[in-house]
Design a protein around this motif. Sequence first.
Motif, PDB file in Angstrom:
ATOM      1  N   ILE A  67      -6.256   3.444  -1.251  1.00 37.96           N
ATOM      2  CA  ILE A  67      -7.677   3.210  -1.439  1.00 37.96           C
ATOM      3  C   ILE A  67      -8.215   2.650  -0.135  1.00 37.96           C
ATOM      4  CG2 ILE A  67      -7.531   2.860  -3.930  1.00 37.96           C
ATOM      5  CD1 ILE A  67      -7.518  -0.129  -3.445  1.00 37.96           C
ATOM      6  N   ALA A  68      -9.503   2.764   0.063  1.00 39.12           N
ATOM      7  CA  ALA A  68     -10.096   2.299   1.315  1.00 39.12           C
ATOM      8  C   ALA A  68      -9.818   0.817   1.508  1.00 39.12           C
ATOM      9  CB  ALA A  68     -11.596   2.555   1.304  1.00 39.12           C
ATOM     10  N   ALA A  69      -9.235   0.464   2.648  1.00 39.87           N
ATOM     11  CA  ALA A  69      -8.935  -0.934   2.949  1.00 39.87           C
ATOM     12  C   ALA A  69      -8.735  -1.071   4.447  1.00 39.87           C
ATOM     13  CB  ALA A  69      -7.693  -1.390   2.206  1.00 39.87           C
ATOM     14  N   GLN A  70      -8.874  -2.297   4.928  1.00 43.50           N
ATOM     15  CA  GLN A  70      -8.707  -2.544   6.354  1.00 43.50           C
ATOM     16  C   GLN A  70      -7.249  -2.367   6.782  1.00 43.50           C
ATOM     17  OE1 GLN A  70     -11.069  -3.548   8.953  1.00 43.50           O
ATOM     18  NE2 GLN A  70     -12.320  -2.499   7.419  1.00 43.50           N
ATOM     19  N   LYS A  71      -6.334  -2.855   5.952  1.00 42.82           N
ATOM     20  CA  LYS A  71      -4.932  -2.829   6.376  1.00 42.82           C
ATOM     21  C   LYS A  71      -4.002  -2.799   5.166  1.00 42.82           C
ATOM     22  CE  LYS A  71      -4.927  -7.882   7.028  1.00 42.82           C
ATOM     23  NZ  LYS A  71      -6.242  -8.094   6.472  1.00 42.82           N
ATOM     24  N   TYR A  72      -2.754  -2.316   5.421  1.00 43.73           N
ATOM     25  CA  TYR A  72      -1.735  -2.213   4.394  1.00 43.73           C
ATOM     26  C   TYR A  72      -0.367  -2.511   5.004  1.00 43.73           C
ATOM     27  CZ  TYR A  72      -4.498   0.267   0.799  1.00 43.73           C
ATOM     28  OH  TYR A  72      -5.405   0.611  -0.173  1.00 43.73           O
ATOM     29  N   ILE A  73       0.549  -2.958   4.159  1.00 46.25           N
ATOM     30  CA  ILE A  73       1.974  -2.820   4.455  1.00 46.25           C
ATOM     31  C   ILE A  73       2.397  -1.508   3.796  1.00 46.25           C
ATOM     32  CG2 ILE A  73       4.278  -3.793   4.196  1.00 46.25           C
ATOM     33  CD1 ILE A  73       2.949  -6.506   3.659  1.00 46.25           C
ATOM     34  N   ILE A  74       2.852  -0.568   4.584  1.00 40.05           N
ATOM     35  CA  ILE A  74       3.259   0.735   4.049  1.00 40.05           C
ATOM     36  C   ILE A  74       4.774   0.829   4.115  1.00 40.05           C
ATOM     37  CG2 ILE A  74       3.057   3.232   4.283  1.00 40.05           C
ATOM     38  CD1 ILE A  74       0.316   2.843   5.518  1.00 40.05           C
ATOM     39  N   VAL A  75       5.391   1.043   2.957  1.00 39.83           N
ATOM     40  CA  VAL A  75       6.847   1.006   2.822  1.00 39.83           C
ATOM     41  C   VAL A  75       7.362   2.363   2.393  1.00 39.83           C
ATOM     42  CG1 VAL A  75       8.768  -0.039   1.567  1.00 39.83           C
ATOM     43  CG2 VAL A  75       6.765  -1.432   2.167  1.00 39.83           C
ATOM     44  N   GLY A  76       8.412   2.862   3.079  1.00 40.13           N
ATOM     45  CA  GLY A  76       8.929   4.152   2.654  1.00 40.13           C
ATOM     46  C   GLY A  76      10.222   4.552   3.325  1.00 40.13           C
ATOM     47  N   THR A  77      10.894   5.503   2.726  1.00 44.33           N
ATOM     48  CA  THR A  77      12.172   6.008   3.206  1.00 44.33           C
ATOM     49  C   THR A  77      11.990   7.409   3.783  1.00 44.33           C
ATOM     50  OG1 THR A  77      13.245   4.763   1.443  1.00 44.33           O
ATOM     51  CG2 THR A  77      14.574   6.439   2.546  1.00 44.33           C
ATOM     52  N   TYR A  78      12.678   7.680   4.864  1.00 40.17           N
ATOM     53  CA  TYR A  78      12.630   8.992   5.501  1.00 40.17           C
ATOM     54  C   TYR A  78      12.969  10.085   4.488  1.00 40.17           C
ATOM     55  CZ  TYR A  78      14.046  12.874   8.503  1.00 40.17           C
ATOM     56  OH  TYR A  78      14.188  14.114   9.084  1.00 40.17           O
ATOM     57  N   ASN A  79      12.118  11.094   4.431  1.00 41.34           N
ATOM     58  CA  ASN A  79      12.286  12.250   3.533  1.00 41.34           C
ATOM     59  C   ASN A  79      12.093  11.916   2.057  1.00 41.34           C
ATOM     60  OD1 ASN A  79      12.542  14.468   5.162  1.00 41.34           O
ATOM     61  ND2 ASN A  79      14.781  14.555   5.102  1.00 41.34           N
ATOM     62  N   LYS A  80      11.591  10.710   1.751  1.00 39.61           N
ATOM     63  CA  LYS A  80      11.364  10.333   0.366  1.00 39.61           C
ATOM     64  C   LYS A  80       9.931   9.849   0.133  1.00 39.61           C
ATOM     65  CE  LYS A  80      15.602  10.781  -1.387  1.00 39.61           C
ATOM     66  NZ  LYS A  80      16.405   9.624  -1.792  1.00 39.61           N
ATOM     67  N   ASN A  81       9.150   9.751   1.187  1.00 36.11           N
ATOM     68  CA  ASN A  81       7.846   9.106   1.105  1.00 36.11           C
ATOM     69  C   ASN A  81       6.807   9.960   1.828  1.00 36.11           C
ATOM     70  OD1 ASN A  81       5.688   7.221   2.296  1.00 36.11           O
ATOM     71  ND2 ASN A  81       6.670   5.878   0.796  1.00 36.11           N
TER      72      ASN A  81
END
Length: 523
Positions: free
Chosen positions: A64-78
């Motif tokens: 959603i629209a926001a100034q900043k995020y912590i984005i977490v993910g795994t290679y080839n899974k996200n």
Amino acid sequence: SRRASDRVLLDLMHLGFNLIEEGHPCSILVDLKDDLGVLSVAEWLQKDIKCVDGGEAPIIQSQIAAQKYIIVGTYNKNKYISEFIKRGLINKADLIGKSEKYIITTVSNPVKGIKSALVIVGSDKRGTIYGLLELSRQMGISPWHYWADVPVKKQLNVSVVPGIYSDGEPAVTYRGIFLNDEAPSLTGWANKTFGGYNHLFYEKVFELILRLKGNFIWPAMWDAKFYDDDPQNSILADRYGIIMGTSHHEPMARAHKEWRMYGKGPWNYQTNAAVLDTFWTHGIERMKNTSDIVTIGMRGNGDEPMSSGSNIALLEKIVKHQREIIAKVTGKSASQTPQMWALYKEVQDYYDKGMRVPDDVTLLFSDDNWGNIRKLPNLNSKPRKGGYGIYYHVDYVGDPRNYKWLNVTQASRMWEQLNLTYEYGVRKMWILNVGDLKPMEYPISLFMDMAWNPSCLSGDSLSAYTVKWCAEQLGQEFAKTAADLLTRYTTYNHRVTPELLNDTTYNLHNYNEFARYPRLCFV
């Protein structure tokens, strides 16, 4: 790229990505198609942030629209990570083919509607989990927050300095602990706190191992049956990426207590082979869809040597039949299921007399139960497909005398022996016998840090490491004093352990002998 072990977070504002601003943390963005373990550990990060600033960091599954995020993910899974790689915001070469590696980096305008993001990406599930927990650690959450009641310093503002951070790949493939001879101390506490050695208990143990960047465990076995006590135990381990094994005298993924409960006849392959084969078959059937490591071979019942009449030919026959069971149950070559043979106590004698196992089996060497490595591979020997491991003790119960419930292991001795082990090419498996787990916080941390990166320590830097560890647990004000006490405490404890101290240790008629040895003085 900088090592994440160098501090990357500051409790100041406007120096980079504002993770927490005036007590308000940014949201955590995940992809529900990622590994379940990653999604679960993202919730740990959420709780850790709340411990630091008291605020709630929402976990959301769609942007959603926001100034900043912590984005977490795994290679080839996200999907977000895949998009970042496609756009060149993350270098694919830093992740592809890597094992348990994480990258923490700040990214500007990662996707439309987001001004900036702190991206935590792993080459695989454990890599992503380690990245999440590294962020927690750098915010001030000690791996020992639960097990040693380490307090968390409150901070209203936390910023991440721009850059790319990683601790690379681990030096040792399997890194973990062994809960051994854990009754009555740990058993009594586990029963009272969790109702036994169930998944509620193991969630806390798995969390500790992951926070220390480990991935492996031999579970409690004195009065416990990991797979049998709670079916959720194995499911939980698989979710978090914890690789299970069984101890040196518990072959084929069966706990010793299971034989006491379900076995029939003697624990003797010469007279009871059919019953033992059936017993072991059930063990492999139970773990065949996991990444667990199978212990092969056989010792006597109850962690004892086999009978004096046992010989190499019999043990070779046992290993051959065990591998046939593994192949039959899994439907694939036995070499495709990770296996380990522990050269512990009398079993090393069989090896020294010429017994060998297939090349894909990891050979697990051992210390002498008192911290001295008994055997290492020849420096000129050809590489072994299964590699080599080490089984090391900071707690021991057995003949002729034992030591437990007090830390008697000198860090300098432990470092020297582990460094020697690594230099001799023992890099597949490191397992540490920790007894009841407490009070072995310091040697466990040292062992796991060296298993990840032996070069992080030298003989000259060990004192500084101890001070740094004490600062993390007790605060900078008391770090040097605590480190000095910890070092002297184990020096004196190891000089003569409590179990070995008696009226003949020192000449009590000649006080000068006793007086030569300084005592701890708490002033």
